[in-house]
Motif scaffolding. Structure first.
Motif: not given
Length: 259
Positions: A185-194
């Protein structure tokens, strides 16, 4: 199989704007609590053991809402019980493996692993060593491919763990596609991990689910809570990919290509 290594090109870490947007994690926590009545519609579990692993410098407190929610959905849920996560020191890795062995032996059932951020990397590392004791792996915004320094937290990792973030042995186990059903599960607006480094290649038992979330708030986000419960509820040996049908299409964006 994912063949990415520590020699892979380094993707730029999240921008300063995305790092600033991590402040929304507190709003996501409030939204997660408010959504709990609605989340009762999530599928119920079969009682199998679930081990939840926190992110870097976080403790079991950071996954309390997720664990409480899954407990109410019918699972035997456990925190990692090792205090704050300061990196995969030898004693920590051994303790996590011992926990999996204990839960597996006690219940007679395989253990599902859920990890937020660095905890998800742990989950994959553990699954590589205990494939016969692990039922599935779910990672939340975890660095699972690419270069290990494509994040804004690698210096903190090296400071707290006393080890290099570029560890070929561990990184090979983390980036290798698990032999068990795996959901990233991921987010394109993640501010820590690319975000591109948090995506799993789709396969016979692997998938990625995109959400609109911060990195820090991923373990409390309503969309993440529902997706985790839905994935865990699948009967063992009958894994199917997550479906974005009906209302889900409005909540879960179509997974993006990491290229």
């Amino acid at each position: 199989m994912n063949t990415t290594s520590t020699t892979a090109p380094r993707i730029a870490p999240p921008s300063r704007l995305l790092q600033l947007l991590e402040l929304r994690a507190s709003w996501e926590l409030a939204a997660g609590v408010a959504a709990l009545p609605w989340l009762r519609l999530a599928p119920r579990g079969d009682g199998h053991p679930v081990l939840v692993l926190p992110g870097l410098v976080a403790s079991d407190r950071s996954t309390h809402l997720l664990r409480a929610f899954l407990t109410r959905r019918g699972y035997e849920v456990h925190g990692w019980g090792l205090g704050r996560n300061y990196g995969p020191r030898p004693s920590v890795e051994e303790a996590m493996l011992a926990t999996i062995d204990r839960l597996h032996a006690k219940s007679g059932r395989k253990v599902s692993l859920i990890g937020q951020s660095l905890g998800g990397a742990y989950a994959r590392l553990l699954a590589a060593q205990r494939p016969d004791a692990v039922r599935c792996v779910i990672t939340l915004g975890s660095p699972i491919s690419g270069h290990p320094r494509s994040s804004t937290a690698w210096r903190i990792y090296e400071f707290t763990s006393g080890e290099s973030s570029v560890d070929p042995r561990r990184w090979q186990q983390v980036t290798q596609t698990p032999r068990v059903p795996t959901t990233a599960i991921y987010s394109r607006s993640d501010g820590v991990v690319a975000w591109r480094n948090s995506v799993e290649t789709s396969g016979a038992h692997t998938e990625s689910i995109e959400v609109v979330s911060s990195h820090m708030g991923m373990a409390v986000h309503p969309a993440v809570l529902y997706a985790v419960a839905e994935r865990l509820a699948q009967p063992e040996g009958q894994w199917q990919p997550f479906e974005r049908c009906g209302w889900r299409a409005a909540v879960y964006p179509r997974p993006s290509s990491p290229k």
